[in-house]
Motif scaffolding. Structure first.
Motif, PDB file in Angstrom:
ATOM      1  N   ALA A  54       0.859  -1.183   0.000  1.00 20.92           N
ATOM      2  CA  ALA A  54       0.000   0.000   0.000  1.00 20.92           C
ATOM      3  C   ALA A  54       0.895   1.233   0.000  1.00 20.92           C
ATOM      4  O   ALA A  54       1.945   1.257   0.652  1.00 20.92           O
ATOM      5  CB  ALA A  54      -0.905  -0.004   1.226  1.00 20.92           C
ATOM      6  N   ARG A  55       0.496   2.245  -0.731  1.00 19.03           N
ATOM      7  CA  ARG A  55       1.283   3.484  -0.771  1.00 19.03           C
ATOM      8  C   ARG A  55       1.147   4.263   0.536  1.00 19.03           C
ATOM      9  O   ARG A  55       2.084   4.898   0.983  1.00 19.03           O
ATOM     10  CB  ARG A  55       0.836   4.347  -1.954  1.00 19.03           C
ATOM     11  CG  ARG A  55       1.251   3.776  -3.300  1.00 19.03           C
ATOM     12  CD  ARG A  55       0.896   4.687  -4.455  1.00 19.03           C
ATOM     13  NE  ARG A  55      -0.510   5.053  -4.532  1.00 19.03           N
ATOM     14  CZ  ARG A  55      -1.463   4.303  -5.101  1.00 19.03           C
ATOM     15  NH1 ARG A  55      -1.146   3.174  -5.671  1.00 19.03           N
ATOM     16  NH2 ARG A  55      -2.713   4.706  -5.129  1.00 19.03           N
ATOM     17  N   ASP A  56      -0.033   4.230   1.138  1.00 19.81           N
ATOM     18  CA  ASP A  56      -0.296   5.005   2.351  1.00 19.81           C
ATOM     19  C   ASP A  56       0.091   4.192   3.589  1.00 19.81           C
ATOM     20  O   ASP A  56      -0.730   3.470   4.157  1.00 19.81           O
ATOM     21  CB  ASP A  56      -1.774   5.407   2.389  1.00 19.81           C
ATOM     22  CG  ASP A  56      -2.085   6.385   3.504  1.00 19.81           C
ATOM     23  OD1 ASP A  56      -1.294   6.491   4.468  1.00 19.81           O
ATOM     24  OD2 ASP A  56      -3.139   7.041   3.424  1.00 19.81           O
ATOM     25  N   GLN A  57       1.336   4.303   3.988  1.00 27.28           N
ATOM     26  CA  GLN A  57       1.828   3.551   5.142  1.00 27.28           C
ATOM     27  C   GLN A  57       1.230   4.058   6.457  1.00 27.28           C
ATOM     28  O   GLN A  57       1.067   3.293   7.402  1.00 27.28           O
ATOM     29  CB  GLN A  57       3.360   3.609   5.194  1.00 27.28           C
ATOM     30  CG  GLN A  57       4.015   2.840   4.063  1.00 27.28           C
ATOM     31  CD  GLN A  57       3.681   1.361   4.094  1.00 27.28           C
ATOM     32  OE1 GLN A  57       3.922   0.686   5.086  1.00 27.28           O
ATOM     33  NE2 GLN A  57       3.114   0.854   3.012  1.00 27.28           N
ATOM     34  N   TYR A  58       0.873   5.332   6.504  1.00 25.43           N
ATOM     35  CA  TYR A  58       0.255   5.875   7.716  1.00 25.43           C
ATOM     36  C   TYR A  58      -1.097   5.209   7.970  1.00 25.43           C
ATOM     37  O   TYR A  58      -1.403   4.813   9.092  1.00 25.43           O
ATOM     38  CB  TYR A  58       0.096   7.393   7.606  1.00 25.43           C
ATOM     39  CG  TYR A  58      -0.550   8.002   8.833  1.00 25.43           C
ATOM     40  CD1 TYR A  58       0.128   8.035  10.042  1.00 25.43           C
ATOM     41  CD2 TYR A  58      -1.841   8.512   8.774  1.00 25.43           C
ATOM     42  CE1 TYR A  58      -0.462   8.576  11.177  1.00 25.43           C
ATOM     43  CE2 TYR A  58      -2.441   9.055   9.911  1.00 25.43           C
ATOM     44  CZ  TYR A  58      -1.746   9.077  11.101  1.00 25.43           C
ATOM     45  OH  TYR A  58      -2.340   9.596  12.222  1.00 25.43           O
ATOM     46  N   ARG A  59      -1.880   5.050   6.920  1.00 26.36           N
ATOM     47  CA  ARG A  59      -3.175   4.377   7.044  1.00 26.36           C
ATOM     48  C   ARG A  59      -2.974   2.946   7.532  1.00 26.36           C
ATOM     49  O   ARG A  59      -3.694   2.469   8.402  1.00 26.36           O
ATOM     50  CB  ARG A  59      -3.894   4.381   5.693  1.00 26.36           C
ATOM     51  CG  ARG A  59      -5.242   3.680   5.753  1.00 26.36           C
ATOM     52  CD  ARG A  59      -5.869   3.564   4.386  1.00 26.36           C
ATOM     53  NE  ARG A  59      -6.311   4.858   3.900  1.00 26.36           N
ATOM     54  CZ  ARG A  59      -6.441   5.161   2.613  1.00 26.36           C
ATOM     55  NH1 ARG A  59      -6.164   4.281   1.677  1.00 26.36           N
ATOM     56  NH2 ARG A  59      -6.857   6.354   2.253  1.00 26.36           N
ATOM     57  N   GLN A  60      -1.972   2.281   6.986  1.00 25.86           N
ATOM     58  CA  GLN A  60      -1.687   0.908   7.397  1.00 25.86           C
ATOM     59  C   GLN A  60      -1.306   0.858   8.872  1.00 25.86           C
ATOM     60  O   GLN A  60      -1.741  -0.031   9.607  1.00 25.86           O
ATOM     61  CB  GLN A  60      -0.571   0.324   6.528  1.00 25.86           C
ATOM     62  CG  GLN A  60      -0.274  -1.126   6.820  1.00 25.86           C
ATOM     63  CD  GLN A  60       0.724  -1.713   5.845  1.00 25.86           C
ATOM     64  OE1 GLN A  60       0.759  -1.344   4.683  1.00 25.86           O
ATOM     65  NE2 GLN A  60       1.526  -2.642   6.315  1.00 25.86           N
ATOM     66  N   ALA A  76      -5.313  -1.893   3.795  1.00 29.69           N
ATOM     67  CA  ALA A  76      -4.750  -0.640   3.270  1.00 29.69           C
ATOM     68  C   ALA A  76      -4.598  -0.719   1.751  1.00 29.69           C
ATOM     69  O   ALA A  76      -4.918   0.244   1.040  1.00 29.69           O
ATOM     70  CB  ALA A  76      -3.412  -0.343   3.940  1.00 29.69           C
ATOM     71  N   GLU A  80      -6.849   1.265  -1.716  1.00 30.28           N
ATOM     72  CA  GLU A  80      -6.221   1.974  -2.833  1.00 30.28           C
ATOM     73  C   GLU A  80      -6.600   1.407  -4.201  1.00 30.28           C
ATOM     74  O   GLU A  80      -6.225   1.958  -5.224  1.00 30.28           O
ATOM     75  CB  GLU A  80      -4.696   1.945  -2.663  1.00 30.28           C
ATOM     76  CG  GLU A  80      -4.242   2.697  -1.434  1.00 30.28           C
ATOM     77  CD  GLU A  80      -2.750   2.595  -1.175  1.00 30.28           C
ATOM     78  OE1 GLU A  80      -2.029   1.964  -1.974  1.00 30.28           O
ATOM     79  OE2 GLU A  80      -2.301   3.149  -0.145  1.00 30.28           O
TER      80      GLU A  80
END
Length: 152
Positions: A54-60, A76, A80
Motif C-alpha cells: 500500500a502506498r499510504d503507510q500511515y493508514r496501514q 490498506a 487503494e
C-alpha cells in the motif's frame, strides 16, 4: 474487466494446507497480496500472486493499532484499489473492512464461487479437508455453505 482480488495470509495458508492454493489461480487468474502477507505466509509465492505494498503507510499503521500486520496491510491495499474484493476471514478484520466499504469474501465464499463457476465439482470434500486444519468452522456454518452449494 477481470476481478481484482487481494488475499490475506489466512486464505493462502489454509489453501496451501489442504493442497488447493492453485484454486485461486483457477478462479481468479491473478491474485494480489502485500509484502507483509507474503512474509507471514513464509514460503515462496507462485508467479500468479502479485505482491504490492500500500502506498499510504500511515493508514496501514493506523489499521495495525486494531488488527494484525497482514490484515492491516491487505485492507490498506484494498482501499487503494477500485472495485477489488478482499479475501479475509478474521471476524474483527472483516468488520473493519465492511466499515470502510471494502467488498469482502472469505475462504468459504471463495469455495462457493469456485463451485458456481465450475472450477471445482463440489465444496464438501474441501470442507472435510478444512476441518482437518486449525480453521474454525462451526457445524451451522458448514451446513449453510453446503446448502448454498446445493450439496445438502
Amino acid at each position: 474487466m477481470p476481478e481484482l482480488v487481494i488475499s490475506d495470509t489466512s486464505c493462502l495458508i489454509l489453501l496451501t494446507n489442504i493442497g488447493e492454493l492453485d484454486l485461486l489461480q483457477r478462479l481468479y487468474g491473478r491474485v494480489w497480496t502485500t509484502p507483509t502477507v507474503a512474509a507471514e505466509y513464509g514460503k515462496p509465492l507462485p508467479a500468479w500472486i502479485a505482491v504490492e505494498a500500500a502506498r499510504d503507510q500511515y493508514r496501514q499503521q493506523l489499521l495495525a493499532t486494531q488488527l494484525d500486520a497482514g490484515e492491516s496491510s491487505a485492507i490498506a491495499l484494498a482501499l487503494e484499489k477500485a472495485n477489488c474484493t478482499l479475501i479475509l476471514d478474521d471476524r474483527r478484520a472483516r468488520r473493519v473492512a465492511e466499515q470502510l466499504r471494502i467488498q469482502i469474501t472469505g475462504i468459504l465464499g471463495v469455495l462457493l464461487k469456485a463451485k458456481q463457476r465450475g472450477v471445482i465439482p463440489a465444496v464438501k470434500p474441501l470442507l472435510a479437508r478444512i476441518r482437518q486444519t486449525n480453521f474454525r468452522l462451526s457445524a451451522e456454518l458448514e451446513t449453510q455453505v453446503l446448502k448454498l452449494a446445493g450439496e445438502l
